[in-house]
Design a protein around this motif. Structure first.
Motif, PDB file in Angstrom:
ATOM      1  N   GLU A  50     -27.564 -28.064 -34.510  1.00 41.63           N
ATOM      2  CA  GLU A  50     -28.140 -29.126 -35.339  1.00 41.63           C
ATOM      3  C   GLU A  50     -29.380 -29.741 -34.694  1.00 41.63           C
ATOM      4  O   GLU A  50     -30.302 -30.164 -35.392  1.00 41.63           O
ATOM      5  N   THR A  51     -29.426 -29.788 -33.361  1.00 34.49           N
ATOM      6  CA  THR A  51     -30.623 -30.294 -32.670  1.00 34.49           C
ATOM      7  C   THR A  51     -31.801 -29.365 -32.938  1.00 34.49           C
ATOM      8  O   THR A  51     -32.911 -29.825 -33.225  1.00 34.49           O
ATOM      9  N   VAL A  52     -31.561 -28.072 -32.861  1.00 38.03           N
ATOM     10  CA  VAL A  52     -32.621 -27.095 -33.153  1.00 38.03           C
ATOM     11  C   VAL A  52     -33.111 -27.284 -34.584  1.00 38.03           C
ATOM     12  O   VAL A  52     -34.323 -27.357 -34.831  1.00 38.03           O
ATOM     13  N   ARG A  53     -32.180 -27.412 -35.503  1.00 41.45           N
ATOM     14  CA  ARG A  53     -32.570 -27.585 -36.915  1.00 41.45           C
ATOM     15  C   ARG A  53     -33.330 -28.897 -37.114  1.00 41.45           C
ATOM     16  O   ARG A  53     -34.279 -28.952 -37.897  1.00 41.45           O
ATOM     17  N   PHE A  54     -32.896 -29.942 -36.414  1.00 40.61           N
ATOM     18  CA  PHE A  54     -33.602 -31.232 -36.503  1.00 40.61           C
ATOM     19  C   PHE A  54     -35.047 -31.074 -36.028  1.00 40.61           C
ATOM     20  O   PHE A  54     -35.982 -31.536 -36.690  1.00 40.61           O
ATOM     21  N   TYR A  55     -35.244 -30.431 -34.887  1.00 36.43           N
ATOM     22  CA  TYR A  55     -36.602 -30.214 -34.372  1.00 36.43           C
ATOM     23  C   TYR A  55     -37.423 -29.357 -35.339  1.00 36.43           C
ATOM     24  O   TYR A  55     -38.630 -29.551 -35.477  1.00 36.43           O
ATOM     25  N   GLN A  56     -36.779 -28.430 -36.019  1.00 38.71           N
ATOM     26  CA  GLN A  56     -37.480 -27.620 -37.014  1.00 38.71           C
ATOM     27  C   GLN A  56     -37.917 -28.489 -38.186  1.00 38.71           C
ATOM     28  O   GLN A  56     -39.052 -28.383 -38.652  1.00 38.71           O
ATOM     29  N   ARG A  57     -37.026 -29.356 -38.660  1.00 41.31           N
ATOM     30  CA  ARG A  57     -37.391 -30.249 -39.783  1.00 41.31           C
ATOM     31  C   ARG A  57     -38.524 -31.185 -39.388  1.00 41.31           C
ATOM     32  O   ARG A  57     -39.349 -31.532 -40.230  1.00 41.31           O
ATOM     33  N   ARG A  58     -38.584 -31.589 -38.126  1.00 40.67           N
ATOM     34  CA  ARG A  58     -39.646 -32.475 -37.648  1.00 40.67           C
ATOM     35  C   ARG A  58     -40.940 -31.716 -37.354  1.00 40.67           C
ATOM     36  O   ARG A  58     -41.950 -32.319 -37.019  1.00 40.67           O
ATOM     37  N   GLY A  59     -40.910 -30.397 -37.465  1.00 44.53           N
ATOM     38  CA  GLY A  59     -42.111 -29.597 -37.239  1.00 44.53           C
ATOM     39  C   GLY A  59     -42.387 -29.300 -35.775  1.00 44.53           C
ATOM     40  O   GLY A  59     -43.472 -28.811 -35.439  1.00 44.53           O
ATOM     41  N   LEU A  60     -41.430 -29.572 -34.901  1.00 43.97           N
ATOM     42  CA  LEU A  60     -41.632 -29.316 -33.476  1.00 43.97           C
ATOM     43  C   LEU A  60     -41.304 -27.872 -33.100  1.00 43.97           C
ATOM     44  O   LEU A  60     -41.844 -27.344 -32.137  1.00 43.97           O
ATOM     45  N   LEU A  61     -40.397 -27.275 -33.832  1.00 41.69           N
ATOM     46  CA  LEU A  61     -40.035 -25.870 -33.630  1.00 41.69           C
ATOM     47  C   LEU A  61     -40.249 -25.125 -34.939  1.00 41.69           C
ATOM     48  O   LEU A  61     -39.905 -25.640 -36.002  1.00 41.69           O
ATOM     49  N   ALA A  62     -40.772 -23.922 -34.827  1.00 42.82           N
ATOM     50  CA  ALA A  62     -40.933 -23.089 -36.023  1.00 42.82           C
ATOM     51  C   ALA A  62     -39.587 -22.478 -36.386  1.00 42.82           C
ATOM     52  O   ALA A  62     -38.718 -22.297 -35.543  1.00 42.82           O
ATOM     53  N   GLU A  63     -39.445 -22.166 -37.641  1.00 45.26           N
ATOM     54  CA  GLU A  63     -38.249 -21.471 -38.110  1.00 45.26           C
ATOM     55  C   GLU A  63     -38.626 -20.001 -38.237  1.00 45.26           C
ATOM     56  O   GLU A  63     -39.427 -19.633 -39.104  1.00 45.26           O
ATOM     57  N   PRO A  64     -38.067 -19.157 -37.368  1.00 47.35           N
ATOM     58  CA  PRO A  64     -38.451 -17.740 -37.397  1.00 47.35           C
ATOM     59  C   PRO A  64     -38.096 -17.074 -38.728  1.00 47.35           C
ATOM     60  O   PRO A  64     -37.184 -17.509 -39.426  1.00 47.35           O
ATOM     61  N   GLU A  65     -38.834 -16.030 -39.035  1.00 41.43           N
ATOM     62  CA  GLU A  65     -38.553 -15.241 -40.240  1.00 41.43           C
ATOM     63  C   GLU A  65     -37.229 -14.519 -40.063  1.00 41.43           C
ATOM     64  O   GLU A  65     -36.796 -14.253 -38.948  1.00 41.43           O
ATOM     65  N   ARG A  66     -36.631 -14.154 -41.194  1.00 39.17           N
ATOM     66  CA  ARG A  66     -35.392 -13.362 -41.164  1.00 39.17           C
ATOM     67  C   ARG A  66     -35.766 -11.884 -41.292  1.00 39.17           C
ATOM     68  O   ARG A  66     -36.264 -11.463 -42.333  1.00 39.17           O
ATOM     69  N   PRO A  67     -35.507 -11.106 -40.252  1.00 42.21           N
ATOM     70  CA  PRO A  67     -35.772  -9.661 -40.388  1.00 42.21           C
ATOM     71  C   PRO A  67     -34.706  -9.013 -41.277  1.00 42.21           C
ATOM     72  O   PRO A  67     -33.858  -9.707 -41.834  1.00 42.21           O
TER      73      PRO A  67
END
Length: 139
Positions: free
Chosen positions: A15-32
């Motif tokens: 959930e921390t990773v997802r939170f940082y993604q929502r805040r634009g701090l981490l990119a959400e990688p594409e799904r291969p």
């Protein structure tokens, strides 16, 4: 590396990773093709940077500014941001030292002084220069 392994490797929850993604701090990688997002070493570096910056007291907004859109920030920009954070911490320390002083005085008043002042949390001189003299009846 999947999100669970990615998060665990840096000692945070999914959930921390997802939170940082929502805040634009981490990119959400594409799904291969296999459907799971794969996180890279660059993502891991970025998450580690965010965690280190948080421990140093930077807000998420400040961390976003430090990281920039593509980690394009210069050393000079980081030095300026760290200097500003250091000045803010110095001010907080001055304020905390003042509170500490007042609390010590309160302990002395409560242990050895006027019980009424103790109960009212009133320390003579605290209101001086602030126009906030406490009437005797309110003490």
């Amino acid at each position: 590396m999947t999100i669970g392994k990615f998060a665990a490797a840096e000692g945070v929850g999914v959930e921390t990773v997802r939170f940082y993604q929502r805040r634009g701090l981490l990119a959400e990688p594409e799904r291969p093709g296999h459907g799971f997002r794969e996180y890279s070493e660059a993502d891991r570096w970025r998450l580690a940077f965010i965690r280190r910056a948080r421990r140093l007291g930077f807000t998420l907004s400040e961390i976003g500014d430090l990281l920039g859109p593509a980690e394009a920030r210069s050393t000079a920009e980081i030095v300026r941001a760290a200097g500003a954070k250091l000045a803010a911490v110095d001010e907080q320390l001055r304020e905390l030292a003042l509170v500490q002083c007042r609390l010590r005085r309160l302990v002395r008043v409560c242990e050895h002084g006027d019980g009424d002042d103790c109960v009212a949390l009133h320390l003579r001189g605290d209101d001086a220069g602030r126009g906030g003299a406490v009437p005797a009846a309110a003490r």
